[in-house]
Design a protein around this motif. Structure first.
Motif, PDB file in Angstrom:
ATOM      1  N   MET A  50       0.828  -1.204   0.000  1.00  0.00           N
ATOM      2  CA  MET A  50       0.000   0.000   0.000  1.00  0.00           C
ATOM      3  C   MET A  50       0.869   1.264   0.000  1.00  0.00           C
ATOM      4  O   MET A  50       0.575   2.238  -0.699  1.00  0.00           O
ATOM      5  CB  MET A  50      -0.909   0.015   1.235  1.00  0.00           C
ATOM      6  CG  MET A  50      -1.953  -1.093   1.281  1.00  0.00           C
ATOM      7  SD  MET A  50      -3.084  -1.098  -0.131  1.00  0.00           S
ATOM      8  CE  MET A  50      -2.327  -2.397  -1.123  1.00  0.00           C
ATOM      9  N   SER A  51       1.944   1.234   0.769  1.00  0.00           N
ATOM     10  CA  SER A  51       2.853   2.378   0.809  1.00  0.00           C
ATOM     11  C   SER A  51       3.495   2.610  -0.555  1.00  0.00           C
ATOM     12  O   SER A  51       3.621   3.760  -1.008  1.00  0.00           O
ATOM     13  CB  SER A  51       3.940   2.132   1.867  1.00  0.00           C
ATOM     14  OG  SER A  51       4.882   3.181   1.868  1.00  0.00           O
ATOM     15  N   MET A  53       2.279   1.852  -3.496  1.00  0.00           N
ATOM     16  CA  MET A  53       1.267   2.400  -4.398  1.00  0.00           C
ATOM     17  C   MET A  53       1.065   3.895  -4.145  1.00  0.00           C
ATOM     18  O   MET A  53       0.925   4.681  -5.083  1.00  0.00           O
ATOM     19  CB  MET A  53      -0.048   1.636  -4.239  1.00  0.00           C
ATOM     20  CG  MET A  53       0.011   0.193  -4.730  1.00  0.00           C
ATOM     21  SD  MET A  53      -1.519  -0.720  -4.417  1.00  0.00           S
ATOM     22  CE  MET A  53      -2.634   0.071  -5.583  1.00  0.00           C
ATOM     23  N   ARG A  54       1.072   4.289  -2.887  1.00  0.00           N
ATOM     24  CA  ARG A  54       0.892   5.707  -2.560  1.00  0.00           C
ATOM     25  C   ARG A  54       2.083   6.534  -3.048  1.00  0.00           C
ATOM     26  O   ARG A  54       1.907   7.655  -3.531  1.00  0.00           O
ATOM     27  CB  ARG A  54       0.703   5.887  -1.065  1.00  0.00           C
ATOM     28  CG  ARG A  54      -0.619   5.344  -0.534  1.00  0.00           C
ATOM     29  CD  ARG A  54      -0.851   5.748   0.916  1.00  0.00           C
ATOM     30  NE  ARG A  54      -2.090   5.178   1.436  1.00  0.00           N
ATOM     31  CZ  ARG A  54      -2.153   4.083   2.168  1.00  0.00           C
ATOM     32  NH1 ARG A  54      -1.039   3.441   2.489  1.00  0.00           N
ATOM     33  NH2 ARG A  54      -3.304   3.615   2.603  1.00  0.00           N
ATOM     34  N   ARG A  57       1.702   7.327  -6.601  1.00  0.00           N
ATOM     35  CA  ARG A  57       0.413   7.980  -6.873  1.00  0.00           C
ATOM     36  C   ARG A  57      -0.600   7.072  -7.570  1.00  0.00           C
ATOM     37  O   ARG A  57      -1.379   7.511  -8.394  1.00  0.00           O
ATOM     38  CB  ARG A  57       0.612   9.249  -7.709  1.00  0.00           C
ATOM     39  CG  ARG A  57       1.578  10.269  -7.132  1.00  0.00           C
ATOM     40  CD  ARG A  57       1.056  10.855  -5.823  1.00  0.00           C
ATOM     41  NE  ARG A  57       1.799  12.049  -5.459  1.00  0.00           N
ATOM     42  CZ  ARG A  57       2.914  12.064  -4.721  1.00  0.00           C
ATOM     43  NH1 ARG A  57       3.426  10.910  -4.278  1.00  0.00           N
ATOM     44  NH2 ARG A  57       3.518  13.184  -4.428  1.00  0.00           N
ATOM     45  N   GLU A  59      -4.005   4.835  -7.517  1.00  0.00           N
ATOM     46  CA  GLU A  59      -5.284   4.862  -6.816  1.00  0.00           C
ATOM     47  C   GLU A  59      -5.546   3.481  -6.218  1.00  0.00           C
ATOM     48  O   GLU A  59      -5.580   2.484  -6.937  1.00  0.00           O
ATOM     49  CB  GLU A  59      -6.394   5.242  -7.795  1.00  0.00           C
ATOM     50  CG  GLU A  59      -7.772   5.354  -7.182  1.00  0.00           C
ATOM     51  CD  GLU A  59      -8.826   5.745  -8.195  1.00  0.00           C
ATOM     52  OE1 GLU A  59      -9.876   5.071  -8.274  1.00  0.00           O
ATOM     53  OE2 GLU A  59      -8.572   6.723  -8.944  1.00  0.00           O
ATOM     54  N   ILE A  60      -5.735   3.427  -4.915  1.00  0.00           N
ATOM     55  CA  ILE A  60      -5.964   2.141  -4.244  1.00  0.00           C
ATOM     56  C   ILE A  60      -7.461   1.855  -4.225  1.00  0.00           C
ATOM     57  O   ILE A  60      -8.235   2.617  -3.649  1.00  0.00           O
ATOM     58  CB  ILE A  60      -5.410   2.165  -2.808  1.00  0.00           C
ATOM     59  CG1 ILE A  60      -3.903   2.456  -2.833  1.00  0.00           C
ATOM     60  CG2 ILE A  60      -5.693   0.838  -2.107  1.00  0.00           C
ATOM     61  CD1 ILE A  60      -3.292   2.620  -1.454  1.00  0.00           C
ATOM     62  N   ASN A 105      -5.184   7.085 -12.748  1.00  0.00           N
ATOM     63  CA  ASN A 105      -4.346   6.380 -11.770  1.00  0.00           C
ATOM     64  C   ASN A 105      -4.968   5.082 -11.274  1.00  0.00           C
ATOM     65  O   ASN A 105      -4.542   4.535 -10.253  1.00  0.00           O
ATOM     66  CB  ASN A 105      -4.043   7.303 -10.581  1.00  0.00           C
ATOM     67  CG  ASN A 105      -3.142   8.453 -10.978  1.00  0.00           C
ATOM     68  OD1 ASN A 105      -2.130   8.247 -11.634  1.00  0.00           O
ATOM     69  ND2 ASN A 105      -3.524   9.676 -10.605  1.00  0.00           N
TER      70      ASN A 105
END
Length: 277
Positions: A50-51, A53-54, A57, A59-60, A105
């Motif tokens: 998750m980190s 992906m952030r 940028r 979109e989760i 994204n």
């Protein structure tokens, strides 16, 4: 139409023609080990993914929870008859559209799984020789600490190792300090001090690295530090080892003319297996 290996085919028939992970390395991935249908260190893998992906940028999706990721991976492993011991890789890529600047994204993903011979971590007792890889250097920035699909330094370094009869290579950053090895993080024992480079030096923020730090901090007589390691420090070490989630701990037995002990590696493997069992 596109030309694929000399043949004109429909662009829609080629799955990589518009895949941003293929075209631009616009993708992140995570490799996990599964033992008896259980993903080892699942929470650490999930939050690192998750980190990552952030950071770039992406979109989760709302439904991309730790539970859903676990369900998707375990389902594939069971379908392939690999639930006793397997490695799985989930690759998440930004959806097609745009050039360097994506049109959106949103993401898609795919998961692959293969057999791992041993469920428990083990030392094979073989010689494991490494040397420095100096053709290219790791840059000290945040992108170096996450697992993107741009791994060309690992690819070219692996070719160099193969051509020179090495089992692995030590990577250096742009300050010429030790960062990691081709397939994992590196630890150095000198006296009673166990050292690994800090993430700020450009090393991968490894899941097994985190486990080894926690285990070693509980061992009597061992001081654990995250500090810069120079190539000169390597030659003065008593023990060196590599860590990753698939192998666990891999002792380095030889660096140039220096040979190393493997006693701490044995103790760490025993502690790791106690977590699994």
């Amino acid at each position: 139409m596109i030309n694929f290996n000399g043949t004109l085919v429909s662009e829609d028939a080629n799955t990589v023609a518009q895949n941003r992970g293929f075209l631009y390395g616009d993708a992140v991935f995570e490799t996990v080990k599964i033992v008896n249908s259980k993903i080892l260190f699942l929470e650490d893998h999930y939050f690192r993914l998750m980190s990552s992906m952030r950071v770039i940028r992406m979109e989760i999706p709302m439904n991309f929870t730790m539970e859903s990721l676990e369900e998707q991976i375990v389902s594939l492993v069971k379908n392939n008859g690999l639930e006793s011991s397997a490695r799985a890789r989930i690759t998440i890529y930004r959806n097609e559209g745009g050039y360097y600047l994506p049109q959106n994204n949103t993401v898609s993903f795919f998961i692959q799984a293969v057999l791992v011979e041993s469920a428990l971590y083990a030392l094979d007792g073989k010689e494991y020789e490494v040397d420095l890889y100096k053709d290219f250097y790791v840059t000290k920035h945040l992108l170096s600490s996450i697992k993107t699909t741009n791994r060309l330094i690992n690819v070219t370094g692996s070719i160099y190792a193969s051509e020179n009869g090495l089992d692995n290579c030590i990577l250096l950053n742009d300050s010429k300090n030790v960062v990691e090895v081709l397939q994992g993080n590196i630890f150095m024992l000198k006296g009673n001090v166990l050292t690994t480079p800090p993430v700020s030096e450009g090393c991968l923020n490894g899941v097994m690295r985190k486990q080894i730090l926690k285990i070693a901090q509980k061992l009597e007589g061992i001081e654990v530090v995250e500090e810069i390691i120079s190539p000169f420090d390597i030659q003065k070490a008593d023990e060196l080892f590599v860590t990753n989630v698939i192998k666990g701990v891999q002792p380095i037995t030889k660096y140039r003319k220096k040979e190393f002990s493997i006693e701490l590696s044995k103790a760490l493997v025993a502690e790791l297996n106690s977590l699994i069992v």
